[in-house]
Write a protein that holds these residues in place. Structure first.
Motif, PDB file in Angstrom:
ATOM      1  N   ASN A  83      -9.594   8.321   7.163  1.00  0.00           N
ATOM      2  CA  ASN A  83      -8.451   8.362   6.253  1.00  0.00           C
ATOM      3  C   ASN A  83      -8.479   9.538   5.286  1.00  0.00           C
ATOM      4  O   ASN A  83      -7.543   9.730   4.532  1.00  0.00           O
ATOM      5  CB  ASN A  83      -8.339   7.043   5.472  1.00  0.00           C
ATOM      6  CG  ASN A  83      -9.599   6.732   4.686  1.00  0.00           C
ATOM      7  OD1 ASN A  83     -10.702   6.790   5.219  1.00  0.00           O
ATOM      8  ND2 ASN A  83      -9.443   6.429   3.423  1.00  0.00           N
ATOM      9  N   ARG A 127      -0.602   7.795   4.268  1.00  0.00           N
ATOM     10  CA  ARG A 127      -1.616   7.169   5.137  1.00  0.00           C
ATOM     11  C   ARG A 127      -1.198   5.733   5.492  1.00  0.00           C
ATOM     12  O   ARG A 127      -1.355   5.299   6.627  1.00  0.00           O
ATOM     13  CB  ARG A 127      -2.990   7.192   4.458  1.00  0.00           C
ATOM     14  CG  ARG A 127      -4.102   6.478   5.207  1.00  0.00           C
ATOM     15  CD  ARG A 127      -4.536   7.183   6.476  1.00  0.00           C
ATOM     16  NE  ARG A 127      -5.497   6.365   7.233  1.00  0.00           N
ATOM     17  CZ  ARG A 127      -5.852   6.576   8.496  1.00  0.00           C
ATOM     18  NH1 ARG A 127      -5.361   7.594   9.174  1.00  0.00           N
ATOM     19  NH2 ARG A 127      -6.722   5.787   9.084  1.00  0.00           N
ATOM     20  N   ARG A 130       0.829  -1.208   0.000  1.00  0.00           N
ATOM     21  CA  ARG A 130       0.000   0.000   0.000  1.00  0.00           C
ATOM     22  C   ARG A 130       0.867   1.265   0.000  1.00  0.00           C
ATOM     23  O   ARG A 130       0.568   2.228  -0.719  1.00  0.00           O
ATOM     24  CB  ARG A 130      -0.907  -0.004   1.239  1.00  0.00           C
ATOM     25  CG  ARG A 130      -1.637   1.315   1.428  1.00  0.00           C
ATOM     26  CD  ARG A 130      -2.549   1.269   2.631  1.00  0.00           C
ATOM     27  NE  ARG A 130      -3.239   2.527   2.849  1.00  0.00           N
ATOM     28  CZ  ARG A 130      -4.180   2.692   3.770  1.00  0.00           C
ATOM     29  NH1 ARG A 130      -4.529   1.691   4.545  1.00  0.00           N
ATOM     30  NH2 ARG A 130      -4.767   3.862   3.926  1.00  0.00           N
ATOM     31  N   ASN A 161     -17.778   1.118   4.002  1.00  0.00           N
ATOM     32  CA  ASN A 161     -18.354   1.787   5.171  1.00  0.00           C
ATOM     33  C   ASN A 161     -18.719   3.247   4.928  1.00  0.00           C
ATOM     34  O   ASN A 161     -19.345   3.877   5.771  1.00  0.00           O
ATOM     35  CB  ASN A 161     -17.376   1.708   6.349  1.00  0.00           C
ATOM     36  CG  ASN A 161     -16.118   2.519   6.094  1.00  0.00           C
ATOM     37  OD1 ASN A 161     -15.682   2.658   4.955  1.00  0.00           O
ATOM     38  ND2 ASN A 161     -15.553   3.070   7.128  1.00  0.00           N
ATOM     39  N   ARG A 208      -9.194   3.683  12.529  1.00  0.00           N
ATOM     40  CA  ARG A 208      -9.040   3.193  11.162  1.00  0.00           C
ATOM     41  C   ARG A 208     -10.186   3.717  10.306  1.00  0.00           C
ATOM     42  O   ARG A 208     -11.331   3.780  10.759  1.00  0.00           O
ATOM     43  CB  ARG A 208      -9.042   1.649  11.125  1.00  0.00           C
ATOM     44  CG  ARG A 208      -7.828   0.992  11.749  1.00  0.00           C
ATOM     45  CD  ARG A 208      -6.530   1.319  11.049  1.00  0.00           C
ATOM     46  NE  ARG A 208      -6.519   1.012   9.621  1.00  0.00           N
ATOM     47  CZ  ARG A 208      -6.195  -0.179   9.108  1.00  0.00           C
ATOM     48  NH1 ARG A 208      -5.870  -1.177   9.882  1.00  0.00           N
ATOM     49  NH2 ARG A 208      -6.178  -0.351   7.786  1.00  0.00           N
ATOM     50  N   GLY A 209      -9.846   4.040   9.045  1.00  0.00           N
ATOM     51  CA  GLY A 209     -10.849   4.586   8.132  1.00  0.00           C
ATOM     52  C   GLY A 209     -12.030   3.667   7.896  1.00  0.00           C
ATOM     53  O   GLY A 209     -13.124   4.106   7.591  1.00  0.00           O
TER      54      GLY A 209
HETATM   55  C1  G6P Z   1     -12.583   3.893   4.444  1.00  0.00           C
HETATM   56  C2  G6P Z   1     -12.927   3.186   3.192  1.00  0.00           C
HETATM   57  C3  G6P Z   1     -12.087   2.025   2.912  1.00  0.00           C
HETATM   58  C4  G6P Z   1     -10.666   2.488   3.010  1.00  0.00           C
HETATM   59  C5  G6P Z   1     -10.402   2.684   4.454  1.00  0.00           C
HETATM   60  C6  G6P Z   1      -8.990   3.140   4.712  1.00  0.00           C
HETATM   61  O1  G6P Z   1     -12.535   5.176   4.003  1.00  0.00           O
HETATM   62  O2  G6P Z   1     -14.257   2.986   3.029  1.00  0.00           O
HETATM   63  O3  G6P Z   1     -12.429   1.473   1.698  1.00  0.00           O
HETATM   64  O4  G6P Z   1      -9.766   1.664   2.410  1.00  0.00           O
HETATM   65  O5  G6P Z   1     -11.350   3.505   5.077  1.00  0.00           O
HETATM   66  O6  G6P Z   1      -8.752   3.178   6.070  1.00  0.00           O
HETATM   67  P1  G6P Z   1      -7.276   3.155   6.654  1.00  0.00           P
HETATM   68  O7  G6P Z   1      -7.414   3.347   8.115  1.00  0.00           O
HETATM   69  O8  G6P Z   1      -6.703   1.827   6.255  1.00  0.00           O
HETATM   70  O9  G6P Z   1      -6.551   4.277   5.968  1.00  0.00           O
END
Ligand code: G6P
Ligand code: NAD
Ligand code: MN
Length: 435
Positions: free
Chosen positions: A234, A279, A93, A170, A309-310
């Motif tokens: 995120n 991120r 990532r 989400n 977490r996003g």
């Molecule tokens: C949300 C999305 C996901 C995304 C994630 C990232 O915004 O719906 O599809 O990949 O959060 O979260 P993170 O904590 O991994 O940056």
């Protein structure tokens, strides 16, 4: 009872999934939960898997949690398969984010060049899972959260020839919560009508007296004096141009900032990358501290810290889908499913993200119809980009990949597109046998 198999079981989101099943145990009798991972994720699987076992035990429910690296064995006679894996883990990532950024392009894990590369790595694995399912559990449902969730759903439908798939995100869940609170109304008293594709959808909202409250929400969230706030962790709370959002007449999703405010978002990303990192780098630290918590033999509930977490609440939504299918509830949810004419601007057979009723026979999309030009233009370009990306992921055809890059509004076209594509393909080559 039900048998659930979760691929990518070592994810730090797993405790939320367990919490979701525990919460619903009276109507959803999950008797076996198999958490599947790979050698590279073995340590994570063991830590979070032990935590899952403690959670189930503390709740006193009758459910066996199994941890395994043997996917085919786990899939035997499964009723539901959920997917939450990340090919190449967070290091991959970080490359998806950092390489485009170095060339002056948005560095994001689901949108732009990074999202396309994530599709190239992920789609062959998902199609392999579908092949195993055909053999081991031909009647099971595949509930996918693996990103890019829209393109993964499209690949499963078009190339996997597998109809029983629902993709989940989400973002709509968070929007529904935020907007209900903003209107000081309960979710059940509002009707949310979403349409578009994953991470690129718009929506309207109606109240129970039949009035549309979309304009009121646009003004509250994105009007000249509004403080946009965060919908998902995120994405930074960058303002939109209020005139432009008002012209849409619909509520955008947080990911629209990458398309509507590209210059500003790029500037912010560059600054952030210099200070705290991309991120993915931030999440890597967050994940380390989450796993430190999960190691605690006394922790038997989902810790609050997971909300940083996003993707917070997406596993809970997955449990609700499974519950709605199992109990034929007809719950209204926003999911990725085959279009079937619900969005008339998009191909009939494509995956779309729309408000749907979740029944025992799957998702029934609520008819949306046609978009005005501003939405339609971007949506059709992005769907075509998705189609090309999925095709390239399946065939490994370089020219198709380059065409997808050229079409994506977040990729600068021309020689630099080729440079970024080549650099990404090289950086990820161990995960790209098809190229
Ligand atoms: C949300 C999305 C996901 C995304 C994630 C990232 O915004 O719906 O599809 O990949 O959060 O979260 P993170 O904590 O991994 O940056
Ligand atoms: P992660 O990096 O923790 O990966 C989860 C697990 O997948 C790891 O334990 C890893 O070892 C395992 N894995 C990797 N390749 C695998 C394979 N071939 N088979 C089985 N397991 C494999 O990831 P995460 O941060 O928990 O996110 C998981 C996935 O869910 C990502 O694709 C992410 O983009 C996605 N996600 C989606 C949403 C959504 O809204 N749909 C929200 C959050 C995260
Ligand atoms: Mn998402």
């Amino acid at each position: 009872g039900l048998k659930i198999v979760t691929i990518g079981g070592g994810s730090s989101y797993t405790p939320e999934l367990i919490e979701g099943f525990i919460k619903r145990h009276a109507e959803l009798p999950v008797r076996e939960l198999w958490l599947v991972d790979i050698e590279a994720g073995k340590e994570k699987l063991e830590i979070v898997g032990e935590m899952a076992k403690r959670m189930v035990k503390a709740a006193g429910i009758d459910c066996d949690v199994h941890l395994t690296l043997d996917r085919r064995h786990a899939l035997q006679d499964a009723d539901f398969v959920t997917t939450q894996f990340r090919v190449g883990l967070l290091d991959a990532r970080i490359k998806d984010e950092a390489i485009p950024l170095k060339h002056g392009m948005i560095g994001q894990e689901t949108n732009g060049a990074g999202g396309m590369l994530k599709a190239f790595r992920t789609i062959p694995v998902v199609l392999g899972i579908v092949e195993d399912m055909k053999e081991r559990c031909p009647n099971a449902w595949l509930i996918n959260f693996t990103n890019p969730a829209g393109m993964v759903t499209e690949a499963v439908l078009r190339y996997g020839q597998w109809e029983k798939v629902i993709g989940l995100c989400n973002v709509p869940v968070m929007a529904v919560n935020t907007e209900s609170a903003l209107l000081q109304k309960e979710e059940k008293d509002l009707f949310f009508k979403f349409a578009g594709i994953n991470h690129l959808h718009w929506h309207r909202v109606y109240d129970k007296s039949g009035g549309e409250v979309t304009a009121e929400l646009i003004d509250k969230l994105y009007g000249p004096d509004a403080d946009p706030g965060k919908i998902v962790e995120n994405i930074r709370d960058m303002r939109f141009l209020s005139d432009q959002i008002a012209q849409l007449g619909m509520l955008p999703c947080p990911y629209h900032r990458y398309y509507y405010m590209t210059g500003n978002m790029l500037q912010e990303e560059l600054e952030e990358a210099q200070h705290e990192g991309t991120r993915g780098q931030v999440v890597k630290k967050l994940e380390e501290s989450l796993f430190e918590l999960y190691k605690d033999p006394n922790l038997d509930y989902k810790p609050k810290e997971l909300e940083q977490r996003g993707g917070a609440y997406y596993s809970d939504a997955a449990c609700e889908i499974i519950n709605s299918i199992y109990n034929n509830k007809g719950t209204q949810m926003v999911v990725n499913t085959r279009n079937r004419g619900s969005v008339s601007d998009l191909p009939y057979d494509s995956a779309v993200e729309v408000t749907s009723l979740i029944t025992a026979h799957g998702a029934e999309p609520v008819h949306f119809g046609a978009f005005p030009p501003a939405q339609r233009g971007l949506l059709q370009v992005m769907k075509a980009m998705e189609e090309l990306t999925v095709e390239a992921a399946v065939t490994g055809d370089y020219a198709t990949a380059l065409q997808a890059f050229t079409l994506n509004p977040l990729v600068t076209s021309g020689d630099v597109a080729k440079v970024v594509l080549d650099e990404l393909l090289e950086a990820h080559k161990t995960y790209l046998p098809q190229f």
